[in-house]
Enzyme design. Structure first.
Site, PDB file in Angstrom:
ATOM      1  N   VAL A 103      53.168  71.314 -10.025  1.00 36.67           N
ATOM      2  CA  VAL A 103      53.085  69.855 -10.052  1.00 36.67           C
ATOM      3  C   VAL A 103      51.618  69.445  -9.975  1.00 36.67           C
ATOM      4  O   VAL A 103      50.884  69.899  -9.090  1.00 36.67           O
ATOM      5  CB  VAL A 103      53.864  69.232  -8.868  1.00 36.67           C
ATOM      6  N   ALA A 121      47.476  69.198  -6.458  1.00 37.64           N
ATOM      7  CA  ALA A 121      48.453  69.955  -7.236  1.00 37.64           C
ATOM      8  C   ALA A 121      49.119  70.956  -6.295  1.00 37.64           C
ATOM      9  O   ALA A 121      48.683  71.140  -5.160  1.00 37.64           O
ATOM     10  CB  ALA A 121      47.775  70.684  -8.387  1.00 37.64           C
ATOM     11  N   LYS A 122      50.184  71.573  -6.752  1.00 35.95           N
ATOM     12  CA  LYS A 122      50.813  72.643  -5.969  1.00 35.95           C
ATOM     13  C   LYS A 122      51.751  73.403  -6.883  1.00 35.95           C
ATOM     14  O   LYS A 122      52.248  72.867  -7.878  1.00 35.95           O
ATOM     15  CB  LYS A 122      51.625  72.060  -4.801  1.00 35.95           C
ATOM     16  N   GLY A 123      52.012  74.655  -6.522  1.00 41.11           N
ATOM     17  CA  GLY A 123      52.949  75.444  -7.301  1.00 41.11           C
ATOM     18  C   GLY A 123      53.792  76.308  -6.391  1.00 41.11           C
ATOM     19  O   GLY A 123      53.455  76.522  -5.227  1.00 41.11           O
ATOM     20  N   ASP A 132      48.988  80.177  -0.679  1.00 37.34           N
ATOM     21  CA  ASP A 132      49.783  79.398   0.279  1.00 37.34           C
ATOM     22  C   ASP A 132      50.760  80.398   0.913  1.00 37.34           C
ATOM     23  O   ASP A 132      50.485  81.607   0.924  1.00 37.34           O
ATOM     24  CB  ASP A 132      50.485  78.224  -0.411  1.00 37.34           C
TER      25      ASP A 132
END
Ligand code: NAD
Length: 452
Positions: free
Chosen positions: A69, A114-116, A155
């Site tokens: 995202v 952002a992040k995944g 993460d």
């Protein structure tokens, strides 16, 4: 348990991010035209959902769900980690990406959010399986990440080794170019930066020391002599325990997914670590009391560091937190309902978007280092991290006091801007940090103008 605990609590992380946003909006200056801009500042710019076929060690093909995202790029390219965890889904990744936008803005670094994540259980996968999932994920993302567009990092259950695979996959797909800046948290010999491993915890310690020196935590003057409890004994939590002990604190409880270990006189962290290495969990370290996975959240302490995952301090257990300060190493560990209870009980919450920003700050340094083809010394990293974290803390604290002093004016302005809406919630540090962040994004949009 409070009366509020009778009402079912919405634990959807994206709804929680929305509730936090809604609490902050009345305090963002220049709310003219607030509805349209606010919607755009909350909704993600891009959501990528992927189906990832991977050959497992037994020869069968398993399909994993992956997400990336890009939340908001008003202030710069997207930045945010990749998580491997069984509960990863679209709403969790959207929330985490939103918090990244705010975190980068609070820390004043020129990134958006952002992040995944990939929905999987890495504890049940071999190294080869994790590598194939990573490569397939990055290959499928294609140009949706890039050194100047969206830059991943570690993460939960991903680390420097995973980031090396991310870099290698991207480099194979984009040869004949210098691409080290496509991902941060890499190994030192592969463009990584000294101090990235400890950055989240070290940044948290700088925030903590600053809050105490500004007398923001009633009854707590210094880290030295304080009692600390930590939930999560991975990158963020384990380093936090060691760093705070180094500052003179007594670590009275730690925990991981399997449960916790407590000792009132202070844990022998080396023994805890040895036990973790030998058995896979901190639970059962000789000479310690065994706790369940949420146990560390409820022990008597001065400083509680949630460092595992979202929704750990909720309406259900907020009354049982026995700390003076909750300082969030994890993202989203405290629900909006719990925030109110802790506030009413006089427990200060240092929010994630400030307290754990050290990780992304040093990731930013790594990115700058890669773009410059440089290698920074650790003392330079530490000094710059300290300055960034102290400035961020000072900014949030200043806003917090300003908003409280001028509450009546903000309330009146909100009543006119949104007639019929409830009055603004009286500000805590999370509201102050979120308002600071959203305000900075709003200013960037204002300066750029809405395209076309
Ligand atoms: P990690 O994978 O290194 O460690 C996670 C820890 O949490 C492990 O000890 C694990 O056993 C424990 N855990 C997992 N599920 C749990 C559960 N249900 N109950 C209790 N404990 C549980 O991950 P990390 O990088 O330390 O990340 C932890 C948190 O910190 C996450 O919320 C992450 O988003 C946040 N964070 C990490 C960084 C970073 O640089 N790594 C930066 C900012 C924020």
């Amino acid at each position: 348990m409070s009366d509020a605990a009778a009402v079912p609590e919405d634990l959807n992380p994206h709804h929680i991010a929305r509730a936090q946003f809604d609490r902050a909006i009345p305090y963002v200056d220049n709310v003219d035209g607030w509805e349209g801009i606010a919607e755009w500042l909350f909704e993600p710019e891009r959501v990528v959902k992927l189906s990832l076929p991977v050959v497992m060690d037994d020869g069968r093909v398993r399909v994993f769900h992956g997400y990336r995202v890009l939340h908001n790029t008003a202030r710069g390219p997207g930045k945010g980690g990749i998580r491997f965890y069984p509960t990863v889904d679209e709403d969790e990744v959207k929330a985490l990406a939103t918090w990244m936008t705010w975190k980068c803005a609070v820390a004043s670094i020129p990134f958006g959010g952002a992040k995944g994540g990939v929905q999987c259980d890495p504890t049940k996968m071999s190294v080869g399986e994790k590598r194939r999932v990573t490569r397939r994920f990055i290959a499928s993302l294609g140009n949706d990440i890039g050194p100047h567009t969206d830059i991943p990092a570690p993460d939960m259950y991903t680390d420097a080794e995973t980031m090396a695979w991310v870099y290698d996959t991207y480099q194979m797909m984009h040869p004949h170019a210098a691409n080290l800046g496509v991902v941060t948290g890499k190994p030192l010999d592969l463009g990584g930066i000294p101090g990235r491993g400890t950055a989240t915890a070290q940044g948290l310690a700088y925030v903590l020391e600053r809050l105490l020196s500004l007398s923001e935590v009633p009854g707590l003057a210094s880290v030295a002599g304080s009692r600390v409890a930590v939930q999560g004994f991975g990158n963020a939590g384990r380093h936090a325990a060691f760093i705070l002990r180094g500052l003179g604190a007594r670590v009275v409880a730690v925990g991981d997914v399997g449960g916790g270990a407590a000792r009132e006189d202070g844990l022998d962290l080396e023994a805890v670590e040895a036990h973790l290495k030998a058995t896979g969990s901190v639970v059962g370290t000789p000479g310690t009391l065994c706790l369940d996975a949420r146990g560390p959240l409820e022990v008597e302490c001065d400083i509680l560091v949630p460092a595992a995952l979202e929704n750990q301090i909720t309406l259900e257990n907020a009354e049982r937190v026995k700390a003076r300060l909750v300082i969030e190493a994890a993202n989203g560990p405290t629900t909006p309902g719990a925030d109110r209870i802790l506030c009413e009980r006089g427990i200060v919450v240092a929010p994630d978007i400030l307290a754990n920003a050290g990780g992304v700050v040093v990731s930013y340094f790594e990115w700058v280092q890669n773009l410059d083809n440089e290698q920074w010394d650790e003392h330079v990293v530490q000094e710059r991290l300290r300055v960034k974290m102290q400035r961020a803390t000072d900014g949030v604290v200043k806003t917090y006091h300003h908003l409280r002093e001028h509450y009546d004016e903000y309330r009146e302005r909100w009543r006119q801007a949104a007639p019929g809406d409830p009055d603004p919630v009286f500000p805590d540090l999370r509201i102050a940090a979120t308002a600071t962040a959203v305000g900075r994004c709003w200013t960037a949009v204002d300066q750029r103008g809405v395209w076309p």
